[in-house]
Design a protein around this motif. Structure first.
Motif, PDB file in Angstrom:
ATOM      1  N   VAL A  32      56.282  48.140  53.982  1.00  0.00           N
ATOM      2  CA  VAL A  32      55.531  48.903  54.985  1.00  0.00           C
ATOM      3  C   VAL A  32      54.058  48.987  54.585  1.00  0.00           C
ATOM      4  O   VAL A  32      53.157  48.694  55.386  1.00  0.00           O
ATOM      5  CB  VAL A  32      56.134  50.315  55.150  1.00  0.00           C
ATOM      6  CG1 VAL A  32      55.281  51.141  56.101  1.00  0.00           C
ATOM      7  CG2 VAL A  32      57.567  50.227  55.659  1.00  0.00           C
ATOM      8  N   PHE A  33      53.816  49.372  53.330  1.00  0.00           N
ATOM      9  CA  PHE A  33      52.437  49.452  52.844  1.00  0.00           C
ATOM     10  C   PHE A  33      51.752  48.087  52.911  1.00  0.00           C
ATOM     11  O   PHE A  33      50.595  47.975  53.336  1.00  0.00           O
ATOM     12  CB  PHE A  33      52.403  49.975  51.412  1.00  0.00           C
ATOM     13  CG  PHE A  33      52.725  51.430  51.279  1.00  0.00           C
ATOM     14  CD1 PHE A  33      52.791  52.252  52.384  1.00  0.00           C
ATOM     15  CD2 PHE A  33      52.964  52.005  50.037  1.00  0.00           C
ATOM     16  CE1 PHE A  33      53.083  53.601  52.280  1.00  0.00           C
ATOM     17  CE2 PHE A  33      53.265  53.353  49.907  1.00  0.00           C
ATOM     18  CZ  PHE A  33      53.327  54.144  51.038  1.00  0.00           C
ATOM     19  N   GLY A  34      52.462  47.061  52.476  1.00  0.00           N
ATOM     20  CA  GLY A  34      51.885  45.725  52.457  1.00  0.00           C
ATOM     21  C   GLY A  34      51.533  45.220  53.846  1.00  0.00           C
ATOM     22  O   GLY A  34      50.494  44.574  54.036  1.00  0.00           O
ATOM     23  N   SER A  35      52.388  45.519  54.827  1.00  0.00           N
ATOM     24  CA  SER A  35      52.106  45.100  56.202  1.00  0.00           C
ATOM     25  C   SER A  35      50.856  45.789  56.737  1.00  0.00           C
ATOM     26  O   SER A  35      50.006  45.158  57.382  1.00  0.00           O
ATOM     27  CB  SER A  35      53.310  45.414  57.094  1.00  0.00           C
ATOM     28  OG  SER A  35      54.461  44.724  56.654  1.00  0.00           O
ATOM     29  N   LEU A  36      50.735  47.091  56.460  1.00  0.00           N
ATOM     30  CA  LEU A  36      49.560  47.825  56.932  1.00  0.00           C
ATOM     31  C   LEU A  36      48.284  47.324  56.249  1.00  0.00           C
ATOM     32  O   LEU A  36      47.247  47.155  56.902  1.00  0.00           O
ATOM     33  CB  LEU A  36      49.741  49.321  56.663  1.00  0.00           C
ATOM     34  CG  LEU A  36      50.855  50.011  57.462  1.00  0.00           C
ATOM     35  CD1 LEU A  36      51.013  51.455  57.012  1.00  0.00           C
ATOM     36  CD2 LEU A  36      50.569  49.940  58.959  1.00  0.00           C
ATOM     37  N   VAL A  37      48.369  47.084  54.942  1.00  0.00           N
ATOM     38  CA  VAL A  37      47.189  46.600  54.211  1.00  0.00           C
ATOM     39  C   VAL A  37      46.823  45.196  54.667  1.00  0.00           C
ATOM     40  O   VAL A  37      45.634  44.861  54.823  1.00  0.00           O
ATOM     41  CB  VAL A  37      47.452  46.647  52.697  1.00  0.00           C
ATOM     42  CG1 VAL A  37      46.313  45.989  51.924  1.00  0.00           C
ATOM     43  CG2 VAL A  37      47.616  48.089  52.231  1.00  0.00           C
ATOM     44  N   CYS A  38      47.832  44.356  54.895  1.00  0.00           N
ATOM     45  CA  CYS A  38      47.568  42.997  55.395  1.00  0.00           C
ATOM     46  C   CYS A  38      46.874  43.049  56.741  1.00  0.00           C
ATOM     47  O   CYS A  38      45.896  42.328  56.980  1.00  0.00           O
ATOM     48  CB  CYS A  38      48.887  42.228  55.494  1.00  0.00           C
ATOM     49  SG  CYS A  38      48.731  40.583  56.233  1.00  0.00           S
ATOM     50  N   TRP A  39      47.382  43.915  57.639  1.00  0.00           N
ATOM     51  CA  TRP A  39      46.743  44.062  58.953  1.00  0.00           C
ATOM     52  C   TRP A  39      45.301  44.529  58.803  1.00  0.00           C
ATOM     53  O   TRP A  39      44.410  44.038  59.497  1.00  0.00           O
ATOM     54  CB  TRP A  39      47.543  45.061  59.788  1.00  0.00           C
ATOM     55  CG  TRP A  39      46.836  45.474  61.049  1.00  0.00           C
ATOM     56  CD1 TRP A  39      46.783  44.786  62.222  1.00  0.00           C
ATOM     57  CD2 TRP A  39      46.043  46.657  61.235  1.00  0.00           C
ATOM     58  NE1 TRP A  39      46.012  45.475  63.137  1.00  0.00           N
ATOM     59  CE2 TRP A  39      45.555  46.624  62.556  1.00  0.00           C
ATOM     60  CE3 TRP A  39      45.726  47.739  60.419  1.00  0.00           C
ATOM     61  CZ2 TRP A  39      44.744  47.640  63.067  1.00  0.00           C
ATOM     62  CZ3 TRP A  39      44.927  48.742  60.928  1.00  0.00           C
ATOM     63  CH2 TRP A  39      44.453  48.692  62.240  1.00  0.00           C
ATOM     64  N   ALA A  40      45.066  45.460  57.886  1.00  0.00           N
ATOM     65  CA  ALA A  40      43.710  45.977  57.691  1.00  0.00           C
ATOM     66  C   ALA A  40      42.781  44.903  57.144  1.00  0.00           C
ATOM     67  O   ALA A  40      41.618  44.803  57.558  1.00  0.00           O
ATOM     68  CB  ALA A  40      43.737  47.182  56.749  1.00  0.00           C
ATOM     69  N   ARG A  41      43.286  44.083  56.233  1.00  0.00           N
ATOM     70  CA  ARG A  41      42.438  43.046  55.637  1.00  0.00           C
ATOM     71  C   ARG A  41      42.121  41.937  56.622  1.00  0.00           C
ATOM     72  O   ARG A  41      41.128  41.215  56.457  1.00  0.00           O
ATOM     73  CB  ARG A  41      43.112  42.462  54.395  1.00  0.00           C
ATOM     74  CG  ARG A  41      43.324  43.476  53.288  1.00  0.00           C
ATOM     75  CD  ARG A  41      43.800  42.822  52.006  1.00  0.00           C
ATOM     76  NE  ARG A  41      42.728  42.064  51.384  1.00  0.00           N
ATOM     77  CZ  ARG A  41      42.849  41.421  50.230  1.00  0.00           C
ATOM     78  NH1 ARG A  41      43.999  41.451  49.584  1.00  0.00           N
ATOM     79  NH2 ARG A  41      41.845  40.762  49.719  1.00  0.00           N
ATOM     80  N   LEU A  42      42.950  41.775  57.642  1.00  0.00           N
ATOM     81  CA  LEU A  42      42.710  40.738  58.642  1.00  0.00           C
ATOM     82  C   LEU A  42      42.015  41.275  59.884  1.00  0.00           C
ATOM     83  O   LEU A  42      41.713  40.505  60.803  1.00  0.00           O
ATOM     84  CB  LEU A  42      44.042  40.095  59.049  1.00  0.00           C
ATOM     85  CG  LEU A  42      44.769  39.301  57.959  1.00  0.00           C
ATOM     86  CD1 LEU A  42      46.163  38.911  58.427  1.00  0.00           C
ATOM     87  CD2 LEU A  42      43.966  38.063  57.566  1.00  0.00           C
ATOM     88  N   SER A  43      41.773  42.586  59.921  1.00  0.00           N
ATOM     89  CA  SER A  43      41.154  43.189  61.104  1.00  0.00           C
ATOM     90  C   SER A  43      39.657  42.911  61.129  1.00  0.00           C
ATOM     91  O   SER A  43      39.060  42.459  60.154  1.00  0.00           O
ATOM     92  CB  SER A  43      41.417  44.702  61.109  1.00  0.00           C
ATOM     93  OG  SER A  43      40.646  45.337  60.106  1.00  0.00           O
TER      94      SER A  43
END
Length: 230
Positions: A32-43
């Motif tokens: 869950v954390f990794g998905s949110l961080v991945c989304w943030a880094r690609l935003s």
């Protein structure tokens, strides 16, 4: 290591199941954390990228044991303060299983974000452009194009993260959770035969690692069916 009235086999197996449980819980939290961080880094938001980079840098740079201590003693201090507001006194310990799973999840989330980010960047941009040109909305694009390929490319890296998480579960013994390493320490202290207990713990960890690794490879083989691999 027998299973009789004086044997430690049953206790060791239960401790091994506890290790698997805390590792699996931490792995899912980390996803869950990794998905949110991945989304943030690609935003496109510079603030989101900055926060995500800070999270990944800190959690990968700080020792895992220190993260466990910070969450356990920080959570205990918070619970003690809340209890004091209601008239209670004394030290209130944070739940060891929840703290251990959260600590593992925080650390593994930093690594999983990198795996997911690399998997997303492996998807050909032409497929995304074709989907948008076809009129696909964001959710349909995610379901039909992004997520299936993201899972496919992320599985090998996720297996490595899982093996890391499984080994990190041994660190949770420092806060009192009776998992495999803690049970080995208890048994060796009671019988004064540490070699047998730690050899047994080694074999159990290897068995868990082998079985789960085989499971990941089976899922990976199914995910890549019909795909020519170099």
């Amino acid at each position: 290591m027998g299973f009789g009235p004086e044997g430690w086999g049953g206790l060791m197996l239960r401790a091994a199941l506890m290790s698997v449980a805390v590792a699996a819980s931490g792995f899912l939290i980390g996803m869950v954390f990794g998905s949110l961080v991945c989304w943030a880094r690609l935003s496109r938001s510079a603030t989101a990228r900055l926060l995500a980079d800070a999270y990944a840098t800190v959690l990968r740079g700080v020792p895992d044991l220190l993260v466990i201590y910070l969450l356990y003693f920080g959570g205990s201090a918070l619970l003690s303060h809340v209890a004091a507001m209601f008239g209670s006194s004394g030290f209130v310990s944070a739940p060891t299983f929840a703290t251990g799973a959260l600590a593992i999840g925080c650390v593994s989330g930093a690594y999983q974000s990198e795996v997911l980010r690399g998997a997303f960047l492996s998807i050909q941009t032409g497929q995304l452009e074709a989907g948008r040109a076809y009129g696909m909305k964001t959710m349909l694009l995610l379901r039909r194009i992004i997520v299936p390929q993201l899972v496919r490319y992320a599985l090998p890296g996720m297996e490595n993260v899982w093996q890391l998480v499984l080994k990190e579960s041994a660190l949770i013994s420092v806060i009192g959770l009776v998992e495999l390493m803690r049970q080995s320490a208890i048994g060796s202290g009671s019988t004064h035969q540490p070699f047998y207990f730690y050899v047994t713990a080694t074999l159990l960890f290897l068995a868990i690692s082998s079985v789960t690794g085989w499971g990941f490879r089976r899922v990976e083989a199914r995910a890549f069916r019909g795909v020519r691999r170099a």
